[in-house]
Scaffold this active site. Structure first.
Site, PDB file in Angstrom:
ATOM      1  CE1 TYR A   1     -64.384 -11.071  -8.992  1.00  0.00           C
ATOM      2  CE2 TYR A   1     -66.392 -10.271  -9.976  1.00  0.00           C
ATOM      3  CZ  TYR A   1     -65.840 -10.856  -8.810  1.00  0.00           C
ATOM      4  OH  TYR A   1     -66.329 -11.175  -7.678  1.00  0.00           O
TER       5      TYR A   1
ATOM      6  CG  ASP B   1     -67.701 -14.608 -16.957  1.00  0.00           C
ATOM      7  OD1 ASP B   1     -69.024 -14.375 -16.944  1.00  0.00           O
ATOM      8  OD2 ASP B   1     -67.006 -14.513 -15.922  1.00  0.00           O
TER       9      ASP B   1
ATOM     10  CE  LYS C   1     -72.307  -8.104 -12.893  1.00  0.00           C
ATOM     11  NZ  LYS C   1     -70.989  -8.602 -13.213  1.00  0.00           N
TER      12      LYS C   1
END
Ligand code: PLP
Length: 430
Positions: free
Chosen positions: A143, A238, A266
């Site tokens: 994702y 990523d 995050k």
């Protein structure tokens, strides 16, 4: 769920799609309404009905120091009376850039944004602008946020809702994206031989955390590096989840592989909305105002977000932090595995540093196919039992558990005991 949570959820459902601002939170995959959270401290969450949980969601990764860490609270308090956004450069941004570049091996320059989605979307634009090519290769179950070109076979959220692609994403942007099985170097090599000269970028979660935790075959990651270089495509790691999580410098430090571009998010926001992308200087210099590829943000580099992020990075640079996280996580996951075994429940544990997943299956989980083959029904029952025990897990069989420095030994022991009871319940009902 408690009465107050239920009342809030009933009202929320009339006001927001599914009652939530991000789909998995609604708990549909586990068939359970979500508790509404009122506060958090350390490794604990409290819901509006006053029930306490030991938190392994950690806001889906950011809270590596636990909630309301004193250093983060102090940093925010120190900034808040000085204004919350200026839309002008600050010293905080310089310190943040310096901190990131020092910690993440492949990054020479960085641009701050407001979410992981923005980071990957911008990195893709940069890769296309820089190479003059359009095709993107990604991997099934990875994702990368919800940008159009990346919402193809994108892991837990979509898998949870059985959405194969996504309506509203025109075929055109998605059509430039090729999705291949993770850990399959053969298929990737074939694809590069066929499409190599048209590929702008290959984007990967070097340690996937969004289909549950899946460990990379190091030869696969090395193959991505070699073949992208050979064909003139950019390699994008990523590391929105794995950054500052699987090691201090992320997966690229752990496996010694340098991507061309890296996406972060995050943890670098310390619980505030932040993302970043960066990499080699000559590539990053293509971004406006130095180059002609445009990307901007009203709140980018926001002083509060920078303050919380900097305080978090400062704590993470202290001696022994990653050793402590490793020790706690090893104990937790080996305890879970042992408890399942002693109750006769077959599980597979995948762990990288302080993130891990427990899969109800009897064979290795190495890609999205093997993830999907796990027993989601069993997970639902396990989840309900753990929530009743006061252990807060992500409400999907395809997610990671996150351990923070604030998880104390007592909470870890209690979690293992709760899991033992839950496994015992599962084995009785078989
Ligand atoms: C969470 C995540 C994103 C998206 O970040 P948001 O801040 O939710 O937009 C992108 N990539 C990975 C690997 C993630 O884990």
């Amino acid at each position: 769920m408690g009465k107050k949570s239920k009342a809030l959820f009933d009202k929320a459902k009339k006001l927001m799609p599914g009652g939530v601002n991000s789909p998995v939170r609604a708990g549909r995959a586990v068939g359970m309404d979500p508790p509404f959270i009122s506060r958090a401290k350390g490794c604990s969450l409290w819901d509006v009905d006053g029930k306490r949980y030991i938190d392994y969601v950690c806001s889906w990764g950011p809270m590596i120091l636990g909630h309301s860490h004193p250093a983060v609270v102090k940093a925010l308090e120190g900034r808040i009376s000085k204004g919350t956004s200026y839309g002008a450069p600050t010293a905080l941004e310089v310190a943040m850039a310096e901190g990131i570049i020092e910690m993440v091996p492949s990054m020479d320059m960085v641009r701050m944004v407001n979410s992981g989605t923005e980071a990957t979307m911008s990195a893709i634009r940069l890769a296309r602008g820089y190479t003059g090519r359009t095709k993107i290769i990604k991997f099934e179950g990875c994702y990368h946020g919800h940008a159009d070109s990346l919402l193809v076979c994108a892991g837990s959220g979509l898998a949870t809702f059985a959405i194969p692609g996504c309506p509203g994403v025109p075929a055109d942007p998605a059509g430039h994206t090729l999705s291949l099985p993770f850990n399959d170097l053969g298929r990737f090599t074939e694809a590069m031989e066929k499409h190599g000269p048209k590929v702008a970028a290959v984007i990967v979660e070097p340690v996937p955390g969004n289909m549950g935790v899946v460990l990379p075959d190091v030869a696969f990651l090395k193959g991505l590096r070699e073949l992208t270089k050979k064909h003139g495509a950019l390699l994008i790691f990523d590391e929105v989840i794995s950054g500052f999580r699987v090691s201090r410098g992320g997966a690229q430090e752990l496996y010694g592989i340098k991507p061309d571009l890296t996406c972060l998010g995050k943890i670098i926001g310390g619980g505030l909305p932040v993302g970043a992308y960066g990499g080699k200087k000559e590539i990053m210099q293509s971004m406006a105002p130095e180059g002609n590829i445009y990307q901007a943000g009203t709140l980018s580099g926001n002083p509060l977000a920078m303050a919380a992020g900097l305080a978090t990075l400062k704590e993470l640079r202290k001696r022994g932090v990653y050793e402590e996280l490793e020790e706690k996580s090893a104990k937790l996951f080996s305890g879970l595995e042992e408890a399942a075994g002693s109750e006769g429940i077959q599980v597979v544990v995948n762990r990288a540093g302080s993130m891990g997943s427990l899969f109800f299956t009897d064979r290795g989980v190495t890609d999205f196919e093997t993830v999907k083959a796990c027993d989601a029904q069993k997970f639902r029952r396990f989840y309900a039992s753990m929530m009743a025990e006061g252990v807060y897990l992500a409400p999907s069989a395809f997610e990671a558990w996150f351990v923070s420095t604030a998880h104390d030994w007592k909470s870890i022991g209690k979690t293992i005991e709760s899991a033992r009871k839950s496994f015992a319940m599962l084995s009785q009902r078989r």
